[in-house]
Design an enzyme around this catalytic site. Structure first.
Site, PDB file in Angstrom:
ATOM      1  CB  CYS A 219      -3.513   3.072  -1.837  1.00 42.34           C
ATOM      2  SG  CYS A 219      -4.675   4.382  -1.551  1.00 42.34           S
TER       3      CYS A 219
ATOM      4  CD  GLN B 124      -6.711  -4.284   4.381  1.00 43.24           C
ATOM      5  OE1 GLN B 124      -7.662  -4.977   4.790  1.00 43.24           O
ATOM      6  NE2 GLN B 124      -6.894  -3.063   3.920  1.00 43.24           N
TER       7      GLN B 124
ATOM      8  CE  LYS C 281      -7.090   0.249   6.434  1.00 46.46           C
ATOM      9  NZ  LYS C 281      -7.836   0.622   5.221  1.00 46.46           N
TER      10      LYS C 281
ATOM     11  CG  HIS D  33      -1.867   0.992   1.418  1.00 45.53           C
ATOM     12  ND1 HIS D  33      -1.586   2.268   1.829  1.00 45.53           N
ATOM     13  CD2 HIS D  33      -3.211   0.952   1.213  1.00 45.53           C
ATOM     14  CE1 HIS D  33      -2.707   2.975   1.878  1.00 45.53           C
ATOM     15  NE2 HIS D  33      -3.709   2.194   1.509  1.00 45.53           N
TER      16      HIS D  33
ATOM     17  CG  ASP E 149       0.724  -2.239   6.337  1.00 41.48           C
ATOM     18  OD1 ASP E 149      -0.179  -2.222   7.194  1.00 41.48           O
ATOM     19  OD2 ASP E 149       0.615  -1.681   5.227  1.00 41.48           O
TER      20      ASP E 149
HETATM   21  C1  LIG Z   1      -2.194  -2.670   3.774  1.00 36.57           C
HETATM   22  C2  LIG Z   1      -2.538  -1.290   4.224  1.00 36.57           C
HETATM   23  N1  LIG Z   1      -1.602  -0.542   4.809  1.00 36.57           N
HETATM   24  C3  LIG Z   1      -1.866   0.694   5.262  1.00 36.57           C
HETATM   25  C4  LIG Z   1      -3.107   1.262   5.144  1.00 36.57           C
HETATM   26  C5  LIG Z   1      -3.334   2.655   5.635  1.00 36.57           C
HETATM   27  O1  LIG Z   1      -4.233   2.693   6.679  1.00 36.57           O
HETATM   28  P1  LIG Z   1      -4.810   4.090   7.217  1.00 36.57           P
HETATM   29  O2  LIG Z   1      -5.358   4.790   6.023  1.00 36.57           O
HETATM   30  O3  LIG Z   1      -5.864   3.712   8.180  1.00 36.57           O
HETATM   31  O4  LIG Z   1      -3.675   4.822   7.839  1.00 36.57           O
HETATM   32  C6  LIG Z   1      -4.129   0.515   4.536  1.00 36.57           C
HETATM   33  C7  LIG Z   1      -5.494   1.054   4.399  1.00 36.57           C
HETATM   34  O5  LIG Z   1      -5.943   1.609   3.447  1.00 36.57           O
HETATM   35  C8  LIG Z   1      -3.829  -0.784   4.067  1.00 36.57           C
HETATM   36  O6  LIG Z   1      -4.769  -1.528   3.475  1.00 36.57           O
END
Ligand SMILES: Cc1ncc(COP(=O)(O)O)c(C=O)c1O
Lengths: 149, 398
Positions: free
Chosen positions: B351, B190, B213, B110, B187
Site C-alpha cells: 500500500c 506502525q 496491529k 501508506h 500516523d
Molecule cells: C503506516 C500505516 N498507516 C495506516 C495503516 C492502515 O491501518 P488500518 O488498515 O488498520 O486502518 C497501515 C496498515 O496497513 C499502516 O501500516
C-alpha cells in the site's frame, strides 16, 4: 510428448523457461490490435495483452508487464497456444484451461504445455496469477465479436 | 500465542506483523466476556448489563489515555488507523484549508495517509508537497527544514514507515511545523504497537493507530486529537449516539468531542478487547518490547547481510522490519515459497505505492516482527531464504 508432460521436472522446466524467456513479450501497439490492461487484485501483477483478430482468427497475441513466474509463464504459453486458432478454438482452449485451474476435468491434448499449471488448482492464492493473462485474452475475444456484429 | 499453529505442515513462523498481529488470550477472553455476559448496546444503561457494557467501554478511554499520555476527552474510538486519518482529513483539513495551502507528506506514506489528503487537495485547491527521503527512506533534518515553509498547513507523516520501518523525527517535525503554524497528523499505525508513545512529549496535534496491529481486535482504532482542535472539527459520520438533540426543522445539536465523532453503534466488543490488549502491552512494558525488537532487528539484519542471494532495501532500518527481495525471483513467488516452508511474510507494494520513487523497486518482501517473535524465527526465515531459488519457487506447484 504426452509422457514428458507428466514429468514434474519437465513441467517445472517449462514454467521456468517461459518465465525467463517469455514468448511474444513485446507489444506491437500496431494498427488493428485490441488491448487489455490487467492489474491483479493481489496488487502486484500488471500485464497488458494485445491481440489482432481478423476474420474470426487470432492472428497475433502479445503481452508485456511486470509479473510473477506464474502469470508471466502462463500468459507466454497462452500466446503460443491460441495463435492462428479460430476464435472458437481459442475459446475452447480457454475453457479447458480455466477448468484445469479450477480443478475440474479438462482435455490435456488441447492444453499442451499449459498443463504445467495444473498444480495451481491446489494453490488457491495463485489462481489469479495463472489466469490474469487468459482473462485479458477473454476480454479481447469478447470485444472482437462485439465489433463484428 | 502462536503455539501449535502450523502452516503447510510446519510450525508457523509469523513475520507479517506489520499487516496484523495475533491476539493474546486476555484479549479473546474480553471479547468473549462481552458476548457471553454483557451483550448490549451502550449509551443507555437502563438495565444492569447495559450499564456494565457502558462502563467497560468508557474504561478503555482511560486505558488509552494512560497509554499515550493524554486526556480521556482526547481519545476518539474509530474503526482503525484509516478511519482516524480520514476523520481528520475530512473534519479538519477539508474545513480549514484553502487554495494554495500546502499539505506535506513523504513518498513512504501508506495509502491511508496519502489518499485522504489527495482528496482534500482536490476539493480545497491545496497542494501536496513531499519531504525528500534518502534512498533507504530516511528523513534528514536538512530535508525536513527545506520542506517546511510558511505555506504548509498540515504535515501528515508516519512515525514509523510501514515498508522500511524507518523512524521519522516526529518531535522535530512537530516543533518546526508549529513554528509556521501548521498542524501535525502522525500516523502511528506502525509505531504505537512497538514503542512508548507520549503525545505530550511528541507534541503532535493528531495521532492515528489501529488496534489489530497491537494485539487488539479488528475494526478498532484510535484517533487522538488535542481537545481544542477536536472541538473545531466536523464529524465525518452523523447519526445516533453523537447528537444531543434534533428536530424536524433540521436543528441539530451535536454532542461534544469525543462522542461527537462516534456516531452509530461502535465496535463495543472490539473496544473491550482493545482495552485488554493495551493492558497486556503495558504489563509487558513498551520499553521491554522495544528493546527485545531492537535485538531482533540487529540479529535479523546481521543474518540477512550474510546471504548473497538477497537484496536488502533498508539495511539501516530502525525496526524489526526488513524489506528484501531474492535476486532473480519475483517477490510473490518468493513469498509463496517461504510459505511452503512455514514462514509467513508479505509481498507486494504494501500500500505504499509512491515508495518506488525512493527505493527504485515496485515490490518487495516485507518481514515484520513483534515481541512474540524470537531469534529462532529469524533462523527459520534465513534457512528458507537460502533455498529460495527459482526452481524451488516453481517447485511449490508440483
Ligand atoms: C503506516 C500505516 N498507516 C495506516 C495503516 C492502515 O491501518 P488500518 O488498515 O488498520 O486502518 C497501515 C496498515 O496497513 C499502516 O501500516
Amino acid at each position: 510428448m504426452a509422457d514428458l508432460l507428466k514429468d514434474p521436472m519437465v513441467l517445472r522446466e517449462i514454467i521456468m523457461d517461459h518465465y525467463e524467456y517469455p514468448r511474444h513479450h513485446a507489444l506491437t501497439n500496431g494498427h488493428g490490435y485490441l488491448r487489455a490492461h490487467m492489474a491483479s487484485e493481489s496488487c502486484i501483477d500488471d500485464i497488458q495483452v494485445e491481440a489482432k483478430i481478423e476474420d474470426g482468427i487470432v492472428r497475433d497475441v502479445n503481452f508485456e508487464g511486470v509479473a510473477c513466474t506464474i502469470s508471466t509463464a502462463s500468459t507466454s504459453i497462452m500466446t503460443e497456444l491460441v495463435r492462428d486458432k479460430t476464435v472458437e478454438e481459442a475459446r475452447e482452449i480457454m475453457k479447458n484451461y480455466f477448468a484445469m485451474i479450477n480443478g475440474d476435468p479438462y482435455d490435456e491434448d488441447l492444453l499442451e504445455e499449459a498443463v504445467a499449471f495444473a498444480g495451481v488448482s491446489k494453490q488457491a492464492n495463485r489462481i489469479k496469477c495463472a489466469t490474469i493473462g487468459w482473462h485479458g485474452l477473454e476480454k479481447l475475444l469478447a470485444e472482437s465479436e462485439k465489433k463484428d456484429d | 500465542m502462536l503455539q501449535g499453529i502450523t502452516m503447510n505442515g510446519k510450525p508457523l513462523v509469523y513475520l507479517d506483523n506489520g499487516a496484523t498481529t495475533f491476539k493474546p488470550q486476555p484479549v479473546i477472553d474480553a471479547v468473549n466476556y462481552f458476548y457471553n455476559n454483557i451483550n448490549s448496546n451502550i449509551h443507555r444503561g437502563d438495565y444492569e448489563i447495559a450499564f456494565k457494557a457502558d462502563q467497560a467501554y468508557d474504561h478503555c478511554r482511560k486505558t488509552v489515555a494512560e497509554f499515550i499520555n493524554c486526556d480521556e476527552r482526547e481519545v476518539v474510538f474509530t474503526y482503525g488507523a484509516t478511519s482516524a486519518l480520514n476523520t481528520v482529513a475530512y473534519g479538519y483539513a477539508r474545513k480549514n484549508l484553502k487554495e494554495g495551502d500546502v499539505i506535506l507528506l513523504t513518498r513512504a506514506e501508506h495509502a491511508s495517509n496519502a489518499l485522504p489528503w489527495f482528496r482534500v487537495a482536490e476539493e480545497t485547491g491545496a497542494k501536496i508537497e513531499y519531504i525528500e527521503l534518502t534512498p533507504t527512506g530516511k528523513m534528514t533534518l536538512w530535508n525536513l527544514r527545506k520542506a517546511i515553509h510558511e505555506g504548509v498547513r498540515i504535515v501528515a507523516i508516519a512515525a514509523v514507515t510501514n515498508v522500511l520501518g524507518v523512524k521519522t523525527p516526529v518531535r522535530e517535525i512537530c516543533r518546526m511545523a508549529h513554528k509556521v503554524g501548521a498542524v501535525v497528523m502522525v500516523d502511528g499505525a506502525q509505531s504505537v504497537p512497538h514503542t512508548r508513545t507520549d503525545v505530550k512529549d511528541m507534541d503532535c496535534d493528531f495521532l492515528a493507530f489501529s488496534g489489530h496491529k497491537m494485539c487488539g481486535p479488528g475494526g478498532t482504532g484510535i484517533l487522538y486529537g488535542k481537545y481544542e482542535l477536536l472541538e473545531k472539527m466536523d464529524p465525518m459520520l452523523l447519526g445516533g449516539g453523537a447528537n444531543a438533540r434534533f428536530d424536524s426543522k433540521q436543528n441539530v445539536i451535536l454532542k461534544e468531542a469525543p462522542i461527537m465523532f462516534e456516531a452509530g453503534t461502535p465496535n463495543i466488543e472490539g473496544v473491550l478487547g482493545l482495552d485488554a490488549a493495551i493492558q497486556y502491552l503495558m504489563k509487558l512494558g513498551m520499553d521491554n518490547i522495544e528493546s527485545h525488537e531492537q535485538e531482533l532487528r540487529d540479529y535479523l539484519f546481521a543474518e540477512l547481510a550474510k546471504l548473497d542471494n538477497v537484496t536488502v532495501y533498508n539495511p539501516d532500518g530502525d525496526s524489526a522490519i526488513a524489506a528484501i527481495n531474492v535476486k532473480g525471483v519475483f517477490s510473490q513467488d518468493a513469498a509463496c515459497y517461504l510459505a511452503s516452508q512455514g514462514v509467513a511474510v508479505r509481498s507486494g507494494n504494501h500500500c505504499a505505492k509512491m515508495l518506488v520513487d525512493v527505493i527504485g523497486t515496485n515490490d518487495t518482501i516485507r518481514c515484520s516482527m513483534y515481541f512474540y517473535n524470537d531469534k529462532a524465527d529469524v533462523d527459520a526465515l534465513i534457512r528458507a531464504l537460502r533455498t529460495c531459488t527459482l526452481e524451488n519457487c516453481v517447485g511449490v506447484f508440483f
